[in-house]
Motif scaffolding. Structure first.
Motif, mmCIF file in Angstrom:
data_model
loop_
_atom_site.group_PDB
_atom_site.id
_atom_site.type_symbol
_atom_site.label_atom_id
_atom_site.label_comp_id
_atom_site.label_asym_id
_atom_site.label_seq_id
_atom_site.Cartn_x
_atom_site.Cartn_y
_atom_site.Cartn_z
ATOM 1 N N ASP A 44 40.721 37.325 30.507
ATOM 2 C CA ASP A 44 40.476 35.970 31.017
ATOM 3 C C ASP A 44 40.964 34.965 29.854
ATOM 4 N N ASN B 128 43.871 32.133 29.860
ATOM 5 C CA ASN B 128 43.796 30.797 29.635
ATOM 6 C C ASN B 128 44.242 30.052 28.336
ATOM 7 N N ARG C 18 49.911 32.652 32.253
ATOM 8 C CA ARG C 18 48.871 33.461 32.522
ATOM 9 C C ARG C 18 49.014 34.780 33.298
ATOM 10 N N LEU C 19 49.775 34.639 34.376
ATOM 11 C CA LEU C 19 50.012 35.694 35.306
ATOM 12 C C LEU C 19 50.692 36.654 34.369
ATOM 13 N N TYR D 43 47.750 38.813 33.264
ATOM 14 C CA TYR D 43 47.163 39.551 33.957
ATOM 15 C C TYR D 43 48.030 40.551 34.634
ATOM 16 N N LEU E 276 43.825 38.956 42.117
ATOM 17 C CA LEU E 276 45.260 38.246 41.552
ATOM 18 C C LEU E 276 45.986 37.554 42.535
ATOM 19 N N GLU F 104 46.437 33.798 41.646
ATOM 20 C CA GLU F 104 47.179 33.741 40.425
ATOM 21 C C GLU F 104 48.697 33.691 40.889
ATOM 22 N N TRP G 76 50.053 30.994 42.935
ATOM 23 C CA TRP G 76 49.887 29.758 42.203
ATOM 24 C C TRP G 76 51.372 29.842 41.256
ATOM 25 N N HIS G 77 51.498 31.066 40.888
ATOM 26 C CA HIS G 77 52.804 31.062 39.899
ATOM 27 C C HIS G 77 54.127 31.083 40.738
#
Length: 338
Positions: A130, A134, A141-142, A145, A206, A209, A212-213
């Motif tokens: 995490d 960040n 960030r994706l 992950y 996820l 995430e 959003w991406h």
């Protein structure tokens, strides 16, 4: 490297002493069907680590010379892994020379010289993943992950398009890979192995995430790339590498922790969440002749269970971290005796 098929060079009418190692080795690489990054690696090894043999004729490369070369490389560089790789390549090339009847015996006869026990790979905690996500910034960030919880290889991430994403069902279709060669050029091609072409079912945490991406950073259209840089250019290893190093330093991760080590983190967490070794192999797209005897079919239902277990593991770790933070007295309260 062990393929000993003849390289097809027209050495029949040439005296043995006229066949230089460099010419033979470069032709050896040229005539094999190699992945671009593997070809780059072999040429690098020939140029930077086997240069001691470059101007020698094949029959001048003797067992004592090979032993001296290896001892000197280890003494000067201490690089056991890269020296083992160079030795394996040298042995494979010289084995083909034996098959081509250019030499009578392979001079690479050092037991265990081509083997190097890999160091224990580092893994990150959920909190550290995490923190890295960040620190690397919203655009990337994706990628962190997916590297950890996919777990996808960097070249697989670079080859993802919008049409490979099923947001509703949280699935990623890995079809292509776009590795970046040493000259900086990207090469669109197949995945690392047949097992690399796969559907990855993502853990439920996820979803936000991924949505959003897609809304903020992915290229438009079904053939739009999932990951592009700030100026709209395709993902570049060199550019992302700088961001990764800064994020790693900001988080306090050791210098040797690579982006690729996120895959090991994903393997470990999946296993802890109940996945079998067979499941993790399917999930990560790994295959080998040895693995083919061990890893059987892992169906989609089982992969959903693995993703759900991974989701529960990460959520629990995050909740525990949040609970500990909430229970830690602040400096002000300590001063007040509360």
């Amino acid at each position: 490297m062990g393929n000993s098929a003849a390289v097809g060079l027209n050495f029949e009418l040439v005296e043995l002493r006229q066949v230089s190692f460099r010419a033979y080795a470069e032709k050896w690489v040229e005539e094999r069907e190699l992945a671009p990054l593997t070809q780059d690696l072999y040429l690098y090894l020939i140029d930077k680590h086997l240069f001691a043999f470059a101007d020698l004729d094949l029959d001048e490369i003797t067992a004592p010379r090979v032993r001296e070369w290896r001892a000197e490389r280890l003494r000067l560089t201490g690089a056991k892994t890269i020296t083992a790789k160079a030795y394996r390549l040298l042995k494979a090339i010289m084995e083909t020379a034996v098959d081509d009847e250019l030499i009578t015996r392979n001079p690479c006869r050092i037991k265990g010289a081509g083997k190097k026990k890999a160091a224990e790979r580092r893994i990150a905690t959920v909190d550290q993943v995490d923190a890295l996500a960040n620190a690397v910034g919203m655009r990337w960030r994706l990628m962190v992950y997916l590297g950890a919880y996919g777990p996808l290889r960097p070249e697989e991430l670079a080859g993802l398009w919008r049409r490979d994403v099923d947001l509703d069902n949280l699935r990623l279709r890995v079809r292509l890979a776009e590795p970046e060669r040493m000259n900086g050029r990207r090469v669109l091609g197949d995945t690392k192995s047949e097992a690399g072409t796969r559907t990855v079912i993502l853990p439920a945490f996820l979803r936000r995430e991924l949505r959003w991406h897609l809304e903020s950073y992915a290229e438009p259209g079904p053939d739009g790339l999932l990951f592009v840089g700030e100026k709209g250019a395709p993902f570049r290893r060199s550019t992302f590498g700088r961001k990764w190093r800064k994020a790693r330093e900001a988080v306090g991760m050791p210098e040797g922790f690579r982006f690729y080590d996120l895959r090991h983190t994903g393997h470990t967490l999946s296993t802890r969440s109940g996945a079998t070794l067979k499941d993790t192999m399917v999930r990560a797209g790994q295959s080998s002749e040895k693995a083919a005897l061990i890893y059987q079919h892992s169906d989609e239902e089982r992969q959903e269970e693995v993703a759900a277990g991974l989701d529960a593991t990460v959520r629990k770790a995050r909740e525990e971290a949040a609970r500990k933070t909430a229970e830690t007295p602040s400096g002000t309260n300590l001063a007040r005796g509360q």
